[in-house]
Structure formats: C-alpha cells, structure tokens
Write a protein that holds these residues in place. Structure first.
Motif, PDB file in Angstrom:
ATOM      1  N   PHE A  87      15.172  -3.502   3.900  1.00 53.01           N
ATOM      2  CA  PHE A  87      14.756  -1.900   4.359  1.00 53.01           C
ATOM      3  C   PHE A  87      13.564  -1.805   3.181  1.00 53.01           C
ATOM      4  O   PHE A  87      12.495  -1.094   3.392  1.00 53.01           O
ATOM      5  N   ALA A  88      13.697  -2.122   1.722  1.00 54.67           N
ATOM      6  CA  ALA A  88      12.639  -2.058   0.924  1.00 54.67           C
ATOM      7  C   ALA A  88      11.385  -2.751   1.262  1.00 54.67           C
ATOM      8  O   ALA A  88      10.199  -2.256   1.023  1.00 54.67           O
ATOM      9  N   ASN A  89      11.767  -3.987   1.628  1.00 58.79           N
ATOM     10  CA  ASN A  89      10.442  -4.869   2.270  1.00 58.79           C
ATOM     11  C   ASN A  89       9.554  -4.065   3.552  1.00 58.79           C
ATOM     12  O   ASN A  89       8.573  -4.184   3.413  1.00 58.79           O
ATOM     13  N   MET A  90      10.368  -3.511   4.286  1.00 59.24           N
ATOM     14  CA  MET A  90       9.711  -2.981   5.325  1.00 59.24           C
ATOM     15  C   MET A  90       8.733  -1.576   5.063  1.00 59.24           C
ATOM     16  O   MET A  90       7.696  -1.349   5.538  1.00 59.24           O
ATOM     17  N   HIS A  91       9.395  -0.812   3.964  1.00 53.23           N
ATOM     18  CA  HIS A  91       8.678   0.319   3.412  1.00 53.23           C
ATOM     19  C   HIS A  91       7.882   0.105   2.266  1.00 53.23           C
ATOM     20  O   HIS A  91       6.761   0.858   2.028  1.00 53.23           O
ATOM     21  N   PHE A  92       8.046  -0.579   1.267  1.00 56.86           N
ATOM     22  CA  PHE A  92       7.521  -1.177   0.061  1.00 56.86           C
ATOM     23  C   PHE A  92       7.200  -2.340  -0.167  1.00 56.86           C
ATOM     24  O   PHE A  92       7.984  -2.750  -1.111  1.00 56.86           O
ATOM     25  N   PRO A  93       6.586  -3.021   0.763  1.00 57.60           N
ATOM     26  CA  PRO A  93       6.344  -4.369   0.508  1.00 57.60           C
ATOM     27  C   PRO A  93       5.718  -4.905  -0.767  1.00 57.60           C
ATOM     28  O   PRO A  93       6.192  -5.944  -1.345  1.00 57.60           O
ATOM     29  N   ASP A  94       4.668  -4.080  -1.307  1.00 53.60           N
ATOM     30  CA  ASP A  94       4.077  -4.412  -2.359  1.00 53.60           C
ATOM     31  C   ASP A  94       4.827  -4.493  -3.407  1.00 53.60           C
ATOM     32  O   ASP A  94       5.071  -5.388  -4.334  1.00 53.60           O
ATOM     33  N   GLN A  95       5.693  -3.409  -3.762  1.00 56.85           N
ATOM     34  CA  GLN A  95       6.590  -3.086  -4.744  1.00 56.85           C
ATOM     35  C   GLN A  95       7.530  -4.128  -4.685  1.00 56.85           C
ATOM     36  O   GLN A  95       8.166  -4.627  -5.884  1.00 56.85           O
ATOM     37  N   TYR A  96       8.220  -4.087  -3.680  1.00 58.37           N
ATOM     38  CA  TYR A  96       9.543  -5.392  -3.435  1.00 58.37           C
ATOM     39  C   TYR A  96       9.011  -6.722  -3.754  1.00 58.37           C
ATOM     40  O   TYR A  96       9.672  -7.233  -4.389  1.00 58.37           O
ATOM     41  N   GLY A  97       7.750  -6.867  -2.938  1.00 58.91           N
ATOM     42  CA  GLY A  97       7.213  -8.229  -3.401  1.00 58.91           C
ATOM     43  C   GLY A  97       7.009  -8.536  -4.928  1.00 58.91           C
ATOM     44  O   GLY A  97       7.276  -9.679  -5.335  1.00 58.91           O
ATOM     45  N   LEU A  98       6.589  -7.409  -5.738  1.00 57.33           N
ATOM     46  CA  LEU A  98       6.333  -7.848  -6.976  1.00 57.33           C
ATOM     47  C   LEU A  98       7.520  -8.014  -7.815  1.00 57.33           C
ATOM     48  O   LEU A  98       7.731  -8.779  -8.594  1.00 57.33           O
ATOM     49  N   VAL A  99       8.532  -6.986  -7.601  1.00 57.24           N
ATOM     50  CA  VAL A  99      10.119  -7.185  -8.189  1.00 57.24           C
ATOM     51  C   VAL A  99      10.635  -8.368  -7.840  1.00 57.24           C
ATOM     52  O   VAL A  99      11.093  -9.241  -8.483  1.00 57.24           O
ATOM     53  N   LYS A 100      10.586  -8.923  -6.329  1.00 53.57           N
ATOM     54  CA  LYS A 100      11.108 -10.110  -6.231  1.00 53.57           C
ATOM     55  C   LYS A 100      10.534 -11.179  -6.861  1.00 53.57           C
ATOM     56  O   LYS A 100      11.020 -12.137  -7.297  1.00 53.57           O
ATOM     57  N   ALA A 101       9.155 -11.259  -6.979  1.00 57.75           N
ATOM     58  CA  ALA A 101       8.393 -12.448  -7.390  1.00 57.75           C
ATOM     59  C   ALA A 101       8.568 -12.348  -8.985  1.00 57.75           C
ATOM     60  O   ALA A 101       8.786 -13.453  -9.519  1.00 57.75           O
TER      61      ALA A 101
END
Length: 381
Positions: free
Chosen positions: A309-323
């Motif tokens: 859900f986070a990746n669908m709507h906030f891909p940049d922020q989620y991507g940064l957190v995940k990375a």
C-alpha cells in the motif's frame, strides 16, 4: 374395597393433576361447562365448589388476564400509584409481563426493601351462620374490636403517606392485586410531580430503545443474510463505519477545520448523505491505512499489504525507507558473514590441530611400548 382405593386415588388426582378453581377470583362462567373442569367428568362423582381445572395453561392465562385487569383498575384510581415487583414473596409474573407490555411502570424493589400489605377490613359476621345468639353476639364484639383496630391502622398509614414517610405500591399477587407500602427515609423522599413523571417517560423511552437495540444485535449476529443485492443505503453504512478512522489532516476535504478530536456521529451522518468520489476514495484509504497499521506486525500478511500500500502511494518515501534499512541490514549481514567465516576457519584449524595431536599421541605410544624377547632355538626350556 372400592372405598379403600378410590378415595386415596381421588385425593392424589386432584392434588397433582388438577387445580381448585375456587381459589381463583376471575369469572368462572366458562369453566362451569368446560371439558377441562373435573367437576364435569369426575369419575368419583364428588367435587367441591367450582371444581378443579386440568388445563393449567388456560387457567394461568385466565388468571393472569384477570389480575392484570384488576391491577389497572387500581392504577386508574390513583395516577401516582406504581406497580411494584418485590424481591421476596409470591407474585404473578405472567400478569406482570402483560402490564409491562402495556407500558405500565414496574418498580423493582431491592432485597433489603420490605413491602408490607395494607390492612384488610374484617368481615362482619352473619347471624344465619350461628345457631346460638350468644355466639353471634361474641362474634359481633370481636368484629367491632377488629374493625376499630383496622380503622386506626388505616388512619395512621394515611397520615404517614401525607407526611411522605411511606410510599404506596400495587403488588401483583397470584390471584389478585394488593396495595402495599414501603417505609422510606424522609430525606430521600421527593414528591411526585408532573416534571418527575415526564423524566420517567424520557427514561422509559430510552430503555425501550436500549432493549430494542440489544435484541436487534442478537438478530443480526445469529441469522444468515437473505440473498439480495448490496443496496446504496448499506453502502452508506460502510462509509459511516469507515469515517471513524478518517485522519484529521483530511478533515478540511469534508468542510471541517480546526477540530482536534474525531468526527462524532452527527458529522459522519451528514458527510455520508452527500459524498463525492474523491471523498469516498480518501475515506477508504484512511480506513485501509488504519487497519493495516494496527494489524501489521513482523512479516505477517497485513504487514506485506501495508508495504504494498505504501509503495503504491508513496513509492519514493517507501523506497528510501526500504533502501535505508536494507543497507543497514546488508552491512550487519556482511559483518556477521565475516565473523561466521572466521569462526569456520578457526574451527577447521582446531580440528586439524586436534587430528595432528591424536596422530602424535599414537606414534609416541608405539615408540615407548616394551618389546617382547623370543626364546633361542635348541635351548631347553
């Protein structure tokens, strides 16, 4: 022989399988010709009074209807009277249910409240009941004395009632209603006014709704839904429920500003009445967000859905957190792998040294072992 066996059998039958109609106060005209009246088919040819009823269900229904009707007469005679259900003592529950369904107030008396019956007027003796004049005169004197005592008690109770020292109720007895009274603390006594009756009416309305809701919950929880299409009204119910999780930062989208607390029911009903597609989307996503955040733990399915859900709507922020966290994990993983590698080397080295030590020990044992001499040939033993 007949007398020996028939009389005990008759008493047993009347005691356990019939009910004496003479004990009841309702009109027994129909009972006189009823097939369930033992007097109309008594095999033993003897009966007392009105007979005995063998249809207990009918008997209880007639009795309850009579008691309820007589109780209503008493209530009409004094608007301030209230039906009481004492904690102790016998009562006609079927009649009480009838009165309750008709909307009459029923006061539940606590176990520590004693409801006393009003005194009953003594019955005057009838001259024809006596064979001797002297006995009749004595009965009259006894009646007059008891009647005076009755009058004094009634007068005293009336005075206590006026002073607010007792509260009068109607007790629904087994066969007839009875007036009773309860002694009360004068400090706790409040006069019955139109205002208090109106407050009671409000409370009764509230109780009616509460009971209806409680029974409705049972209906909804215990029954399967009939096959039908999902209605627009039900759709509104869904949004009403989901609005409870609407985030405050989205309040302005619904015309609500500077409200620090959650939406109340009136606000939610007003919003549901006129929803736009944009508002519906926000409501559903806030609900999903709340549910997944509350139930997402570790690597469970809710957690996986939350990340999607986070990746669908906030891909940049989620991507940064995940990375960030994966990089942190990778560094720790590499350090642990190095330690594991070094530990494996140390274990192999220790194993080789242990093996070498074992070989050395075996060699030393062979070298230091004593030699056995063989005897020379030709010599006598």
């Amino acid at each position: 022989m007949d007398g020996i066996y028939i009389e005990p059998l008759q008493r047993y039958f009347e005691k356990y399988y019939t009910t004496d109609l003479g004990q009841y106060k309702f009109d027994k005209t129909e009972c006189n010709t009823c097939v369930h009246n033992a007097a109309n088919y008594n095999l033993f040819a003897e009966h007392n009074g009105c007979g005995h009823c063998t249809n207990r269900k009918c008997l209880e229904a007639k009795n309850a209807a009579h008691v309820a009707k007589e109780t209503e007469k008493l209530l009409k005679s004094d608007p301030k009277l209230v039906v009481a259900r004492p904690y102790y003592g016998s009562r006609n529950d079927m009649a009480l249910q009838k009165l309750d369904k008709k909307g009459h107030e029923i006061k539940e008396l606590d176990y520590n409240v004693s409801a006393r019956e009003f005194p009953k007027a003594p019955e005057a003796p009838k001259k024809e009941q006596f064979t001797q004049t002297k006995e009749y005169e004595q009965a009259v004197q006894t009646f007059e004395r008891r009647n005076e005592e009755y009058a004094r008690k009634v007068e005293e109770l009336d005075r206590m009632k006026e002073e607010g020292r007792i509260k009068t109720y109607v007790k629904v007895g087994q066969t007839e209603p009875e007036l009773c009274y309860v002694e009360i603390n004068r400090k706790e006594t409040a006069p019955v006014t139109i205002g208090t009756l109106q407050e009671r009416d409000k409370r009764f309305k509230q109780l009616s709704i509460e009971k209806t809701v409680a029974d409705t919950k049972k209906i909804v929880r215990e029954n399967d839904y009939p096959e039908s299409s999902f209605t627009q009204y039900e759709d509104g119910m869904v949004y009403f429920a989901m609005l409870a999780q609407l985030q405050r930062r989205h309040f302005p989208l619904f015309g609500i500003k500077d409200q620090p607390f959650a939406l109340d029911e009136k606000q939610r009903m007003k919003i549901v009445a006129k929803l736009t597609d944009t508002q519906k989307t926000v409501i559903k996503r806030d609900f999903i967000s709340h549910f997944l955040c509350e139930n997402g733990h570790g690597d469970n399915n809710a957690s996986k859905l939350l990340r999607d859900f986070a990746n669908m709507h906030f891909p940049d922020q989620y991507g940064l957190v995940k990375a960030t966290h994966e990089e942190e994990y990778q560094k720790r993983h590499e350090r642990l792998e190095e330690r594991i590698k070094e530990m494996k080397k140390a274990e192999k080295k220790a194993a080789r040294e242990a093996e070498k030590q074992q070989t050395t020990e075996k060699t030393e044992k062979k070298t230091t072992a004593p030699k056995t001499e063989k005897p020379e040939s030709g010599k006598a033993a």
